[in-house]
Write a protein that holds these residues in place. Structure first.
Motif, PDB file in Angstrom:
ATOM      1  N   ALA A   1       0.752  -1.079  -0.327  1.00  0.00           N
ATOM      2  CA  ALA A   1       0.565  -0.238   0.028  1.00  0.00           C
ATOM      3  C   ALA A   1       0.765   1.114   0.146  1.00  0.00           C
ATOM      4  O   ALA A   1       0.607   2.187  -0.384  1.00  0.00           O
ATOM      5  N   TRP A   2       1.669   1.408   0.536  1.00  0.00           N
ATOM      6  CA  TRP A   2       2.822   2.358   0.872  1.00  0.00           C
ATOM      7  C   TRP A   2       3.518   2.393  -0.209  1.00  0.00           C
ATOM      8  O   TRP A   2       3.764   3.584  -1.224  1.00  0.00           O
ATOM      9  N   MET A   3       4.209   1.495  -1.158  1.00  0.00           N
ATOM     10  CA  MET A   3       4.798   1.382  -2.580  1.00  0.00           C
ATOM     11  C   MET A   3       3.338   2.251  -3.050  1.00  0.00           C
ATOM     12  O   MET A   3       4.199   3.003  -3.774  1.00  0.00           O
ATOM     13  N   VAL A   4       2.624   1.907  -3.308  1.00  0.00           N
ATOM     14  CA  VAL A   4       1.461   1.919  -4.613  1.00  0.00           C
ATOM     15  C   VAL A   4       1.425   3.643  -4.337  1.00  0.00           C
ATOM     16  O   VAL A   4       1.222   4.545  -5.425  1.00  0.00           O
ATOM     17  N   THR A   5       1.497   4.343  -3.244  1.00  0.00           N
ATOM     18  CA  THR A   5       1.147   5.908  -2.409  1.00  0.00           C
ATOM     19  C   THR A   5       2.232   6.444  -2.489  1.00  0.00           C
ATOM     20  O   THR A   5       1.648   7.262  -3.373  1.00  0.00           O
ATOM     21  N   HIS A   6       2.976   6.167  -2.331  1.00  0.00           N
ATOM     22  CA  HIS A   6       4.788   6.733  -2.726  1.00  0.00           C
ATOM     23  C   HIS A   6       4.791   6.770  -3.557  1.00  0.00           C
ATOM     24  O   HIS A   6       5.021   7.901  -4.172  1.00  0.00           O
ATOM     25  N   GLY A   7       4.954   5.839  -4.794  1.00  0.00           N
ATOM     26  CA  GLY A   7       5.262   5.953  -6.411  1.00  0.00           C
ATOM     27  C   GLY A   7       3.911   6.756  -7.357  1.00  0.00           C
ATOM     28  O   GLY A   7       4.445   7.288  -7.979  1.00  0.00           O
ATOM     29  N   VAL A   8       3.160   6.895  -7.033  1.00  0.00           N
ATOM     30  CA  VAL A   8       1.572   7.223  -7.714  1.00  0.00           C
ATOM     31  C   VAL A   8       3.011   8.662  -6.607  1.00  0.00           C
ATOM     32  O   VAL A   8       2.721   9.886  -8.196  1.00  0.00           O
ATOM     33  N   VAL A   9       2.445   9.386  -5.802  1.00  0.00           N
ATOM     34  CA  VAL A   9       3.017  10.755  -5.177  1.00  0.00           C
ATOM     35  C   VAL A   9       4.251  11.016  -5.583  1.00  0.00           C
ATOM     36  O   VAL A   9       4.673  12.372  -6.371  1.00  0.00           O
ATOM     37  N   GLY A  10       5.396  10.177  -5.809  1.00  0.00           N
ATOM     38  CA  GLY A  10       6.453  10.413  -6.375  1.00  0.00           C
ATOM     39  C   GLY A  10       6.774  10.939  -7.711  1.00  0.00           C
ATOM     40  O   GLY A  10       7.674  11.873  -8.606  1.00  0.00           O
ATOM     41  N   ALA A  11       5.699  10.502  -8.271  1.00  0.00           N
ATOM     42  CA  ALA A  11       6.288   9.945  -9.965  1.00  0.00           C
ATOM     43  C   ALA A  11       4.940  11.375 -10.647  1.00  0.00           C
ATOM     44  O   ALA A  11       5.812  12.351 -11.064  1.00  0.00           O
ATOM     45  N   GLN A  12       4.387  12.087 -10.021  1.00  0.00           N
ATOM     46  CA  GLN A  12       3.398  13.455  -9.652  1.00  0.00           C
ATOM     47  C   GLN A  12       4.614  14.644  -9.523  1.00  0.00           C
ATOM     48  O   GLN A  12       4.608  15.470 -10.577  1.00  0.00           O
ATOM     49  N   MET A  13       4.917  14.211  -8.467  1.00  0.00           N
ATOM     50  CA  MET A  13       5.921  15.516  -7.400  1.00  0.00           C
ATOM     51  C   MET A  13       6.936  15.673  -9.184  1.00  0.00           C
ATOM     52  O   MET A  13       7.928  16.411  -8.703  1.00  0.00           O
ATOM     53  N   SER A  14       7.429  14.630 -10.037  1.00  0.00           N
ATOM     54  CA  SER A  14       8.797  14.177 -10.162  1.00  0.00           C
ATOM     55  C   SER A  14       8.340  15.103 -11.500  1.00  0.00           C
ATOM     56  O   SER A  14       9.450  15.883 -12.209  1.00  0.00           O
ATOM     57  N   TRP A  15       7.030  14.950 -12.123  1.00  0.00           N
ATOM     58  CA  TRP A  15       6.461  15.693 -13.234  1.00  0.00           C
ATOM     59  C   TRP A  15       6.522  17.314 -12.843  1.00  0.00           C
ATOM     60  O   TRP A  15       6.941  18.529 -13.372  1.00  0.00           O
ATOM     61  N   VAL A  16       6.378  17.795 -10.998  1.00  0.00           N
ATOM     62  CA  VAL A  16       5.532  19.110 -11.149  1.00  0.00           C
ATOM     63  C   VAL A  16       7.384  19.710 -10.573  1.00  0.00           C
ATOM     64  O   VAL A  16       7.292  20.513 -11.804  1.00  0.00           O
ATOM     65  N   LEU A  17       7.959  18.872 -10.375  1.00  0.00           N
ATOM     66  CA  LEU A  17       9.223  19.279 -10.245  1.00  0.00           C
ATOM     67  C   LEU A  17      10.434  19.484 -11.686  1.00  0.00           C
ATOM     68  O   LEU A  17      11.521  19.938 -11.724  1.00  0.00           O
ATOM     69  N   ARG A  18       9.990  18.950 -12.518  1.00  0.00           N
ATOM     70  CA  ARG A  18      11.401  18.588 -13.924  1.00  0.00           C
ATOM     71  C   ARG A  18      11.126  20.563 -14.176  1.00  0.00           C
ATOM     72  O   ARG A  18      10.830  20.957 -13.903  1.00  0.00           O
ATOM     73  N   PRO A  19      12.463  20.281 -14.362  1.00  0.00           N
ATOM     74  CA  PRO A  19      13.367  19.448 -15.383  1.00  0.00           C
ATOM     75  C   PRO A  19      15.071  18.898 -14.583  1.00  0.00           C
ATOM     76  O   PRO A  19      15.254  20.217 -14.020  1.00  0.00           O
ATOM     77  N   PHE A  20      15.348  17.912 -14.127  1.00  0.00           N
ATOM     78  CA  PHE A  20      16.272  17.607 -13.627  1.00  0.00           C
ATOM     79  C   PHE A  20      17.539  17.538 -14.357  1.00  0.00           C
ATOM     80  O   PHE A  20      18.874  17.890 -13.814  1.00  0.00           O
ATOM     81  N   VAL A  21      17.066  16.900 -15.588  1.00  0.00           N
ATOM     82  CA  VAL A  21      18.958  16.470 -16.284  1.00  0.00           C
ATOM     83  C   VAL A  21      18.726  17.888 -17.510  1.00  0.00           C
ATOM     84  O   VAL A  21      19.903  18.582 -17.279  1.00  0.00           O
ATOM     85  N   GLY A  22      17.209  18.593 -17.769  1.00  0.00           N
ATOM     86  CA  GLY A  22      17.570  19.496 -18.161  1.00  0.00           C
ATOM     87  C   GLY A  22      18.022  19.426 -20.120  1.00  0.00           C
ATOM     88  O   GLY A  22      17.965  18.336 -20.564  1.00  0.00           O
ATOM     89  N   ASN A  23      16.703  19.450 -20.397  1.00  0.00           N
ATOM     90  CA  ASN A  23      16.348  19.278 -21.742  1.00  0.00           C
ATOM     91  C   ASN A  23      17.070  20.283 -22.814  1.00  0.00           C
ATOM     92  O   ASN A  23      17.702  21.283 -22.121  1.00  0.00           O
TER      93      ASN A  23
END
Lengths: 180, 340
Positions: B178-200
């Motif tokens: 349950a934690w993996m699913v919730t952390h995965g979903v929230v983490g994926a969306q946070m990575s989208w909001v905070l992009r870019p990391f490598v840079g285009n």
């Protein structure tokens, strides 16, 4: 010290293919490269082993890695007469580069196994994840051979003209005259 | 933050697990774990952005720890609620500490790989407009793989921690997933909001995209699968996810490996569990025999939910003997159902 001495010998053998300035530059580059590889991978070895439940200190981890690196050097020295023999009978830097890479990968694999055995002895049990770390260590070493190029080919400056990933470099040996 | 505590976090030492289990001094553990997480992720984030430019490196060095800290903060309440719903019977502070400890292990793994990542970033072909797009994609993929490996290591350690905190392994595994699913979903969306990391390499260096909240990670994955695989792309992804769910569901409840009847309890231990759990004989409300097994049902005092467990035995004779012992001990003979 054993590893550095061994790399000087190996460097001389590698440089004997091209001769000239390479005889001075390649041993230095190999010593620097092996030392840098060990420094870059030491933090991950310590953390990976700690996460896997190992209890050795940072100093003991560094010693285990130094033993592995020394063995890599000794094995490369042992393989040096074979590579030297080939370097005298071929003038193709591609063949020589491939031969040195094979020797490096074989030596590094044995060196990583020694690191795993030392970790086992230090902790009284097998530490999981060392093999995975070993793959990364070997990849870093392979990248270092590209970063420090040319090693086999003729002298072309101390710093390579362009940044390149090692697979990229291997994929275009004809255009880049295999300055490994 | 003592060195001993940092080492305890890295190795998840038994003394630290005992400390979390007892619930003593959790604030200090939480502070140490958060610091390890922030420093490790900052180091790796800087290595991620190093390829594009020093500004990108600085920006990613701040954003990567922010991503994980924000994920921890946003899921903290849900983690606690899930523990309650899944009957984990651990205190909110313990749940939060366990969750952050797992993230700290992830942070320490990432931090230890930062020198290698920085080396690779400085050796890859430099960014030169659209021609460097394949390199940026390759680097991004490599970083995602590293993050995935670090996540797997963290989850495997969290599993051990939850097993130690929650006596019933089946419940511990449900909490873990349950934690993996919730952390995965929230983490994926946070990575989208905070992009870019490598840079285009085709865009100017920026801390955040011009409209960071527009779209979502999952919409991007949907669009990408449609673009690469056609209209069946999302269907393939859904089928793969369903396959994963089926595999996970089949491993959620490890069977009971051993049981022992004491004057007050039945002690049960699941396969692969470090410790067993006890069912008070007085709470058993029904016992039945099923071929080469015995099924027991119980309701814990003061609770509404009814629990059930199947004890598998080697033969029908062993099942009959076990049934008689449990039924006699619990006085639940009224639940007897003869095997068909």
């Amino acid at each position: 010290m054993l590893a550095l001495g061994a790399m000087v010998v190996v460097g001389l053998v590698v440089a004997s293919f091209s001769g000239g300035a390479q005889l001075f530059v390649v041993p230095l580059k190999l010593c620097l490269g092996l030392g840098l590889c060990a420094l870059l991978c030491l933090p991950s070895l310590y953390v990976f082993s700690s996460v896997a439940g190992a209890g050795q200190s940072v100093r003991e981890t560094a010693l285990a890695l130094a033993m592995g690196v020394a063995l890599i050097g000794v094995l490369l020295v042992a393989l040096a007469p074979v590579t030297w023999l080939f370097s005298q009978s071929t003038d193709d830097p591609l063949v020589m580069g491939a031969l040195h890479v094979v020797a490096l990968v074989v030596s590094a694999t044995v060196g990583v196994r020694l690191v795993a055995k030392v970790m086992h002895a230090l902790n009284g049990r097998t530490i999981a994840g060392i093999r995975g770390w070993g793959i990364m260590f070997i990849v870093v070493m392979l990248q270092m051979t590209t970063t420090l190029r040319p090693l086999v080919g003729p002298f072309d400056g101390v710093v390579p003209p362009e940044r390149m990933f090692f697979l990229e470099h291997w994929a275009a040996p004809a255009g880049g005259d295999a300055r490994r | 933050m003592s060195a001993g505590l940092v080492r305890g976090v890295l190795a998840l030492e038994s003394s630290l697990i005992d400390r979390v289990a007892s619930g003593r001094g959790l604030g200090k553990v939480l502070a140490t774990a958060t610091t390890v997480l922030a420093l490790g992720c900052a180091a790796y984030g800087m290595a991620m952005g190093l390829w594009r430019s020093p500004l990108q490196s600085l920006s990613a060095g701040l954003k990567l720890p922010a991503l994980f800290l924000a994920t921890a903060a946003l899921t903290a309440g849900l983690d606690v609620v899930l523990c309650g719903l899944l009957r984990a019977r651990i205190r909110p502070a313990q749940a939060l500490t366990a969750s952050v400890l797992a993230m700290a292990i992830l942070g320490s793994v990432l931090g230890s790989l930062a020198p290698v990542a920085a080396f690779v970033s400085t050796q890859a072909s430099p960014p030169q407009g659209a021609a460097s797009l394949p390199t940026s994609h390759w680097l991004l993929t490599a970083h995602v793989v590293v993050l995935g490996v670090a996540g797997i290591i963290a989850v495997s350690r969290l599993r051990g921690l939850l097993d130690a905190l929650i006596p019933d392994t089946a419940i511990a595994r449900r909490v873990l997933w349950a934690w993996m699913v919730t952390h995965g979903v929230v983490g994926a969306q946070m990575s989208w909001v905070l992009r870019p990391f490598v840079g285009n390499p085709t865009l100017p260096v920026r801390v955040l995209r011009s409209r960071p909240w527009e779209g979502s990670f999952f919409e991007a994955v949907f669009d990408m699968t449609v673009a690469r695989m056609g209209p069946v792309g999302p269907l393939v992804i859904v089928m793969l996810l369903l396959g994963v769910v089926v595999v996970v569901a089949s491993h959620l409840d490890p069977p009971i490996e051993a049981f022992e009847i004491t004057p007050q309890h039945i002690a049960l231990r699941r396969r692969g569990a470090r410790a067993g759990f006890e069912v008070p004989l007085s709470s058993i409300c029904d016992v039945s025999r099923e071929s080469a097994g015995v099924r027991i049902h119980w309701i814990m005092p003061g609770r509404l939910e009814r629990s059930t467990e199947l004890l598998r035995l080697a033969s029908q004779e062993e099942a009959r003997a076990a049934f008689e012992r449990i039924a006699w001990a619990s006085g639940a003979r009224r639940g007897y159902r003869a095997p068909s």
